[in-house]
Design an enzyme around this catalytic site. Sequence first.
Site, PDB file in Angstrom:
ATOM      1  N   LYS A  44      13.182-103.918 -10.545  1.00 44.08           N
ATOM      2  CA  LYS A  44      12.320-104.603 -11.517  1.00 44.08           C
ATOM      3  C   LYS A  44      12.890-105.913 -12.069  1.00 44.08           C
ATOM      4  CE  LYS A  44       9.171-102.800 -11.460  1.00 44.08           C
ATOM      5  NZ  LYS A  44       8.361-102.713 -10.206  1.00 44.08           N
ATOM      6  N   THR A  48      10.570-108.612  -5.507  1.00 50.13           N
ATOM      7  CA  THR A  48       9.470-109.043  -4.624  1.00 50.13           C
ATOM      8  C   THR A  48       9.221-110.542  -4.773  1.00 50.13           C
ATOM      9  OG1 THR A  48       8.031-108.112  -6.304  1.00 50.13           O
ATOM     10  CG2 THR A  48       8.189-106.908  -4.276  1.00 50.13           C
ATOM     11  N   HIS A  99      18.705-102.599  -3.436  1.00 51.55           N
ATOM     12  CA  HIS A  99      19.015-102.393  -4.859  1.00 51.55           C
ATOM     13  C   HIS A  99      20.385-101.714  -4.995  1.00 51.55           C
ATOM     14  CE1 HIS A  99      14.920-103.309  -6.029  1.00 51.55           C
ATOM     15  NE2 HIS A  99      14.403-102.184  -5.608  1.00 51.55           N
ATOM     16  N   MET A 223       0.757-114.395  -5.501  1.00 50.30           N
ATOM     17  CA  MET A 223       1.288-113.103  -5.045  1.00 50.30           C
ATOM     18  C   MET A 223       0.387-111.947  -5.468  1.00 50.30           C
ATOM     19  SD  MET A 223       5.393-113.488  -5.488  1.00 50.30           S
ATOM     20  CE  MET A 223       5.654-111.747  -5.149  1.00 50.30           C
ATOM     21  N   GLY A 250       4.233-110.139 -15.310  1.00 49.03           N
ATOM     22  CA  GLY A 250       4.995-111.270 -14.778  1.00 49.03           C
ATOM     23  C   GLY A 250       5.375-112.290 -15.830  1.00 49.03           C
TER      24      GLY A 250
HETATM   25  S1  PPS Z   1      10.695-103.604  -7.509  1.00 49.99           S
HETATM   26  O1  PPS Z   1       9.753-102.476  -7.572  1.00 49.99           O
HETATM   27  O2  PPS Z   1      12.045-103.216  -7.976  1.00 49.99           O
HETATM   28  O3  PPS Z   1      10.731-104.230  -6.189  1.00 49.99           O
HETATM   29  O4  PPS Z   1      10.119-104.628  -8.580  1.00 49.99           O
HETATM   30  P1  PPS Z   1      10.518-106.164  -8.743  1.00 49.99           P
HETATM   31  O5  PPS Z   1       9.808-106.952  -7.728  1.00 49.99           O
HETATM   32  O6  PPS Z   1      11.993-106.296  -8.848  1.00 49.99           O
HETATM   33  O7  PPS Z   1       9.955-106.484 -10.175  1.00 49.99           O
HETATM   34  C1  PPS Z   1       8.571-106.467 -10.465  1.00 49.99           C
HETATM   35  C2  PPS Z   1       8.363-107.388 -11.641  1.00 49.99           C
HETATM   36  O8  PPS Z   1       8.391-108.750 -11.171  1.00 49.99           O
HETATM   37  C3  PPS Z   1       7.182-109.384 -11.544  1.00 49.99           C
HETATM   38  N1  PPS Z   1       6.833-110.410 -10.562  1.00 49.99           N
HETATM   39  C4  PPS Z   1       6.657-111.708 -10.880  1.00 49.99           C
HETATM   40  N2  PPS Z   1       6.767-112.351 -12.050  1.00 49.99           N
HETATM   41  C5  PPS Z   1       6.495-113.683 -12.051  1.00 49.99           C
HETATM   42  N3  PPS Z   1       6.123-114.384 -10.961  1.00 49.99           N
HETATM   43  C6  PPS Z   1       6.011-113.772  -9.755  1.00 49.99           C
HETATM   44  N4  PPS Z   1       5.640-114.473  -8.697  1.00 49.99           N
HETATM   45  C7  PPS Z   1       6.295-112.377  -9.685  1.00 49.99           C
HETATM   46  N5  PPS Z   1       6.285-111.450  -8.692  1.00 49.99           N
HETATM   47  C8  PPS Z   1       6.623-110.270  -9.239  1.00 49.99           C
HETATM   48  C9  PPS Z   1       6.170-108.236 -11.606  1.00 49.99           C
HETATM   49  O9  PPS Z   1       5.019-108.613 -12.329  1.00 49.99           O
HETATM   50  C10 PPS Z   1       7.008-107.173 -12.309  1.00 49.99           C
HETATM   51  O10 PPS Z   1       7.225-107.467 -13.677  1.00 49.99           O
HETATM   52  P2  PPS Z   1       6.352-106.883 -14.868  1.00 49.99           P
HETATM   53  O11 PPS Z   1       7.101-107.256 -16.116  1.00 49.99           O
HETATM   54  O12 PPS Z   1       6.273-105.394 -14.690  1.00 49.99           O
HETATM   55  O13 PPS Z   1       5.029-107.574 -14.776  1.00 49.99           O
END
Ligand code: PPS
Length: 285
Positions: A44, A48, A99, A223, A250
């Site tokens: 998290k 991604t 991870h 995305m 995000g």
């Molecule tokens: S995982 O399941 O561990 O692979 O998750 P991970 O990708 O590490 O984290 C998911 C959070 O990243 C946010 N996210 C983004 N934020 C901003 N911009 C972009 N492009 C983006 N892509 C993924 C996603 O919304 C999750 O955060 P939260 O706070 O839950 O919204």
Amino acid sequence: MTAEYFTYEGVLFPCMNFSSETLSYMENEFQVQDNDIFNITYPKSGTTWMLEILSLIRCEGDPGWVRSVPNWERAPWVESQSGLEAALKYPPPRLLTSHLPVQLFPKSLQRSKAKIIYTLRSPKDVLVSLYHFSYIMHIFKSPSSMDTFLEDFLSGNVPYSSWFDHVTGWMGLRGNENFFSITYEELQQDLSGSVRRICRFLGKELSEEQLAAVVENASFQSMKGNKMSNFSQMSDEYMDHQKGELMRKGICGDWRNHLSEVQSQRFDTVYQERMQRLGVTFPWD
Ligand code: PPS
């Protein structure tokens, strides 16, 4: 279905799609290749997002690949059973996601020139993101309350165990020329400048137009609307799509909407104890 966890060398893993055999293979036998690029995070923290950025950099901003191939095939999650199978079939140069905490990472890394990109995020936002994600993913246990989940997170009683150990472990590699770290907050604040820094680390030159295409296609909105990147194609066996989605909010600082003053202070106390010796200042400090 209730998720179960097991411990491998003191670190907690989900039982579904993970095994001690795979983790032992990863640690002791997996051969890191010199031209591997590893996207490494605590869950998290922007996994991604970074995967999308690296995919787009590889294609010089052309979104064809990210729109046609699921992200878990573009950069397999190596320590999972299905991810390891995909990684072993991946023609080089490989883009891989993990991870794993540093002490469980393949030992062969030490003899290689593989590049590591380590993305970190404010741990309070990681906690909140993981809290929500845990209700959606069948591999994770659903939290009973934020209070109990907070204590589990602080004590490392969550998959991949302690955030503090993960970060202090991997940040021990800073200064190594094949190691690059960046925060989710830096990506938010200046995605274009961050992509330039990542390209410099990778030795990849992009034109201004290509760089702009990377930034545009790696935005939250792009995305969220891309079924190859937003986990909407993930099997129902793993994810309950009725309960939520990967691309939740995000944003930076969402913890303020979910943690009480008391919970936040409790977090700060442990954070200060655990992080003061690292000697690194992060955007959230
Ligand atoms: S995982 O399941 O561990 O692979 O998750 P991970 O990708 O590490 O984290 C998911 C959070 O990243 C946010 N996210 C983004 N934020 C901003 N911009 C972009 N492009 C983006 N892509 C993924 C996603 O919304 C999750 O955060 P939260 O706070 O839950 O919204």
